[in-house]
Design a protein around this motif. Structure first.
Motif, PDB file in Angstrom:
ATOM      1  N   ALA A 217      -9.096   2.693 -60.279  1.00  0.00           N
ATOM      2  CA  ALA A 217      -8.177   1.978 -59.259  1.00  0.00           C
ATOM      3  C   ALA A 217      -8.274   2.331 -57.873  1.00  0.00           C
ATOM      4  CB  ALA A 217      -6.556   2.206 -59.882  1.00  0.00           C
ATOM      5  N   ALA A 218      -8.578   3.688 -57.550  1.00  0.00           N
ATOM      6  CA  ALA A 218      -8.629   3.992 -56.082  1.00  0.00           C
ATOM      7  C   ALA A 218      -9.725   3.267 -55.563  1.00  0.00           C
ATOM      8  CB  ALA A 218      -8.820   5.488 -56.157  1.00  0.00           C
ATOM      9  N   TYR A 219     -10.942   3.037 -56.067  1.00  0.00           N
ATOM     10  CA  TYR A 219     -12.312   2.464 -55.447  1.00  0.00           C
ATOM     11  C   TYR A 219     -11.893   0.716 -55.414  1.00  0.00           C
ATOM     12  CZ  TYR A 219     -14.812   6.580 -56.225  1.00  0.00           C
ATOM     13  OH  TYR A 219     -15.658   7.764 -56.373  1.00  0.00           O
ATOM     14  N   VAL A 220     -11.002   0.335 -56.135  1.00  0.00           N
ATOM     15  CA  VAL A 220     -10.759  -1.145 -56.166  1.00  0.00           C
ATOM     16  C   VAL A 220      -9.965  -1.183 -54.879  1.00  0.00           C
ATOM     17  CG1 VAL A 220      -9.473  -3.137 -57.250  1.00  0.00           C
ATOM     18  CG2 VAL A 220     -11.187  -1.588 -58.811  1.00  0.00           C
ATOM     19  N   ASP A 221      -8.730  -0.537 -54.710  1.00  0.00           N
ATOM     20  CA  ASP A 221      -7.967  -0.537 -53.693  1.00  0.00           C
ATOM     21  C   ASP A 221      -8.668  -0.246 -52.282  1.00  0.00           C
ATOM     22  OD1 ASP A 221      -5.831  -0.943 -55.251  1.00  0.00           O
ATOM     23  OD2 ASP A 221      -5.049   1.324 -55.142  1.00  0.00           O
ATOM     24  N   LYS A 222      -9.542   0.773 -52.425  1.00  0.00           N
ATOM     25  CA  LYS A 222     -10.435   0.886 -51.012  1.00  0.00           C
ATOM     26  C   LYS A 222     -11.389  -0.341 -51.003  1.00  0.00           C
ATOM     27  CE  LYS A 222     -10.050   4.060 -48.942  1.00  0.00           C
ATOM     28  NZ  LYS A 222      -9.487   4.401 -47.569  1.00  0.00           N
ATOM     29  N   PHE A 223     -11.780  -0.720 -51.591  1.00  0.00           N
ATOM     30  CA  PHE A 223     -12.919  -2.133 -51.437  1.00  0.00           C
ATOM     31  C   PHE A 223     -11.914  -3.250 -50.988  1.00  0.00           C
ATOM     32  CE2 PHE A 223     -13.910  -6.306 -52.831  1.00  0.00           C
ATOM     33  CZ  PHE A 223     -15.203  -6.399 -52.584  1.00  0.00           C
ATOM     34  N   LYS A 224     -10.510  -3.511 -51.377  1.00  0.00           N
ATOM     35  CA  LYS A 224      -9.869  -4.506 -50.821  1.00  0.00           C
ATOM     36  C   LYS A 224      -9.421  -4.375 -49.287  1.00  0.00           C
ATOM     37  CE  LYS A 224      -7.628  -5.695 -55.088  1.00  0.00           C
ATOM     38  NZ  LYS A 224      -6.323  -5.695 -55.995  1.00  0.00           N
ATOM     39  N   GLN A 225      -9.334  -3.018 -48.938  1.00  0.00           N
ATOM     40  CA  GLN A 225      -9.268  -2.375 -47.480  1.00  0.00           C
ATOM     41  C   GLN A 225     -10.315  -2.984 -46.744  1.00  0.00           C
ATOM     42  OE1 GLN A 225      -8.107   1.593 -47.516  1.00  0.00           O
ATOM     43  NE2 GLN A 225      -6.172   1.143 -48.501  1.00  0.00           N
ATOM     44  N   LEU A 226     -11.504  -2.467 -47.122  1.00  0.00           N
ATOM     45  CA  LEU A 226     -12.843  -2.376 -46.360  1.00  0.00           C
ATOM     46  C   LEU A 226     -13.633  -3.983 -46.408  1.00  0.00           C
ATOM     47  CD1 LEU A 226     -14.484   0.719 -47.821  1.00  0.00           C
ATOM     48  CD2 LEU A 226     -13.053   0.338 -45.667  1.00  0.00           C
ATOM     49  N   ALA A 227     -13.231  -4.847 -47.504  1.00  0.00           N
ATOM     50  CA  ALA A 227     -13.768  -5.838 -47.537  1.00  0.00           C
ATOM     51  C   ALA A 227     -13.748  -6.855 -46.549  1.00  0.00           C
ATOM     52  CB  ALA A 227     -13.241  -6.799 -48.753  1.00  0.00           C
ATOM     53  N   PRO A 228     -12.525  -7.285 -45.860  1.00  0.00           N
ATOM     54  CA  PRO A 228     -12.608  -8.046 -44.399  1.00  0.00           C
ATOM     55  C   PRO A 228     -13.523  -7.580 -43.241  1.00  0.00           C
ATOM     56  CG  PRO A 228     -10.572  -7.570 -45.293  1.00  0.00           C
ATOM     57  CD  PRO A 228     -11.228  -6.684 -45.962  1.00  0.00           C
ATOM     58  N   THR A 229     -13.773  -6.180 -43.119  1.00  0.00           N
ATOM     59  CA  THR A 229     -14.684  -5.715 -42.198  1.00  0.00           C
ATOM     60  C   THR A 229     -16.131  -5.791 -42.600  1.00  0.00           C
ATOM     61  OG1 THR A 229     -12.929  -4.039 -41.449  1.00  0.00           O
ATOM     62  CG2 THR A 229     -15.062  -3.579 -40.785  1.00  0.00           C
ATOM     63  N   ILE A 230     -16.274  -5.525 -43.711  1.00  0.00           N
ATOM     64  CA  ILE A 230     -17.593  -5.622 -44.223  1.00  0.00           C
ATOM     65  C   ILE A 230     -18.363  -6.982 -44.417  1.00  0.00           C
ATOM     66  CG2 ILE A 230     -19.208  -5.468 -46.434  1.00  0.00           C
ATOM     67  CD1 ILE A 230     -17.473  -2.885 -46.964  1.00  0.00           C
ATOM     68  N   MET A 231     -17.239  -8.084 -44.751  1.00  0.00           N
ATOM     69  CA  MET A 231     -17.710  -9.500 -44.917  1.00  0.00           C
ATOM     70  C   MET A 231     -17.844 -10.107 -43.696  1.00  0.00           C
ATOM     71  SD  MET A 231     -16.031 -10.265 -48.668  1.00  0.00           S
ATOM     72  CE  MET A 231     -15.103 -11.350 -48.167  1.00  0.00           C
ATOM     73  N   TYR A 232     -16.864 -10.012 -42.789  1.00  0.00           N
ATOM     74  CA  TYR A 232     -16.530 -10.858 -41.821  1.00  0.00           C
ATOM     75  C   TYR A 232     -17.107 -10.090 -40.328  1.00  0.00           C
ATOM     76  CZ  TYR A 232     -14.301 -13.556 -45.130  1.00  0.00           C
ATOM     77  OH  TYR A 232     -13.999 -14.023 -46.304  1.00  0.00           O
ATOM     78  N   GLY A 233     -17.532  -8.742 -40.262  1.00  0.00           N
ATOM     79  CA  GLY A 233     -17.621  -8.080 -39.074  1.00  0.00           C
ATOM     80  C   GLY A 233     -18.894  -8.147 -38.508  1.00  0.00           C
ATOM     81  N   ARG A 234     -19.177  -7.499 -37.349  1.00  0.00           N
ATOM     82  CA  ARG A 234     -20.557  -7.538 -36.696  1.00  0.00           C
ATOM     83  C   ARG A 234     -21.414  -6.803 -37.614  1.00  0.00           C
ATOM     84  NH1 ARG A 234     -17.167  -7.271 -32.474  1.00  0.00           N
ATOM     85  NH2 ARG A 234     -17.845  -5.425 -32.077  1.00  0.00           N
ATOM     86  N   PHE A 235     -22.455  -7.214 -38.018  1.00  0.00           N
ATOM     87  CA  PHE A 235     -23.328  -6.426 -38.715  1.00  0.00           C
ATOM     88  C   PHE A 235     -24.487  -5.815 -38.205  1.00  0.00           C
ATOM     89  CE2 PHE A 235     -26.981  -5.866 -41.738  1.00  0.00           C
ATOM     90  CZ  PHE A 235     -26.632  -5.330 -42.561  1.00  0.00           C
ATOM     91  N   TYR A 236     -24.850  -4.390 -38.173  1.00  0.00           N
ATOM     92  CA  TYR A 236     -25.995  -3.839 -37.670  1.00  0.00           C
ATOM     93  C   TYR A 236     -26.747  -2.821 -38.770  1.00  0.00           C
ATOM     94  CZ  TYR A 236     -22.883  -4.361 -33.401  1.00  0.00           C
ATOM     95  OH  TYR A 236     -22.303  -4.837 -32.440  1.00  0.00           O
ATOM     96  N   ARG A 237     -28.037  -2.908 -38.517  1.00  0.00           N
ATOM     97  CA  ARG A 237     -28.799  -2.056 -39.434  1.00  0.00           C
ATOM     98  C   ARG A 237     -29.101  -0.901 -38.715  1.00  0.00           C
ATOM     99  NH1 ARG A 237     -33.504  -5.103 -40.650  1.00  0.00           N
ATOM    100  NH2 ARG A 237     -32.449  -6.238 -42.195  1.00  0.00           N
ATOM    101  N   LEU A 238     -28.598   0.128 -39.264  1.00  0.00           N
ATOM    102  CA  LEU A 238     -29.003   1.545 -38.537  1.00  0.00           C
ATOM    103  C   LEU A 238     -30.164   2.174 -38.940  1.00  0.00           C
ATOM    104  CD1 LEU A 238     -25.151   2.834 -38.636  1.00  0.00           C
ATOM    105  CD2 LEU A 238     -26.285   1.719 -36.796  1.00  0.00           C
ATOM    106  N   TRP A 239     -30.480   2.404 -40.090  1.00  0.00           N
ATOM    107  CA  TRP A 239     -31.839   3.059 -40.568  1.00  0.00           C
ATOM    108  C   TRP A 239     -32.581   1.907 -41.281  1.00  0.00           C
ATOM    109  CZ3 TRP A 239     -29.371   7.979 -43.053  1.00  0.00           C
ATOM    110  CH2 TRP A 239     -29.080   8.905 -42.028  1.00  0.00           C
TER     111      TRP A 239
END
Length: 116
Positions: free
Chosen positions: A8-30
């Protein structure tokens, strides 16, 4: 063994992170190189909304790691140099850096490296 509260904690964290991951500016670091046997990948997504409570998400995946080998420096991108950021480790892992030598080691069960 997974507990329902952990999932349940992982699902909640996914919901918090999803907008940044899906709609943010993407960078490949390594990106792994054919010239090395080190299989380390890293990506970063930075929120387009400056008022977002989650500014960036960094993902590091070590598909193969030689014990005792050093990882390259992780240089974050897309952040404002004038700002101060709080780094939060959100998921535990089984790889740790030996503080006395700086080498990466496997420590068994998943654990948080920076505290929870």
């Amino acid at each position: 063994e997974w507990e329902l509260s952990d999932l349940a904690a992982y699902v909640d964290k996914f919901k918090q992170l999803a907008p940044t991951i899906m709609y943010g500016r993407f960078y490949r670091l390594w990106t792994p190189s054919k010239q090395t046997d080190q299989q380390a990948y890293s990506w970063m997504s930075v929120s387009r909304d400056p008022k977002s409570p989650i500014v960036a998400v960094v993902i590091v995946l070590l598909s193969r790691l030689e014990i005792g080998r050093y990882l390259p420096v992780l240089r974050l991108r897309g952040l404002d140099d004038a700002e101060m950021y709080v780094v939060e480790e959100i998921f535990p892992n089984t790889t740790a850096r030996d503080l006395s030598s700086g080498k990466m080691t496997h420590n068994g069960p998943p654990q948080y490296q920076m505290g929870r």
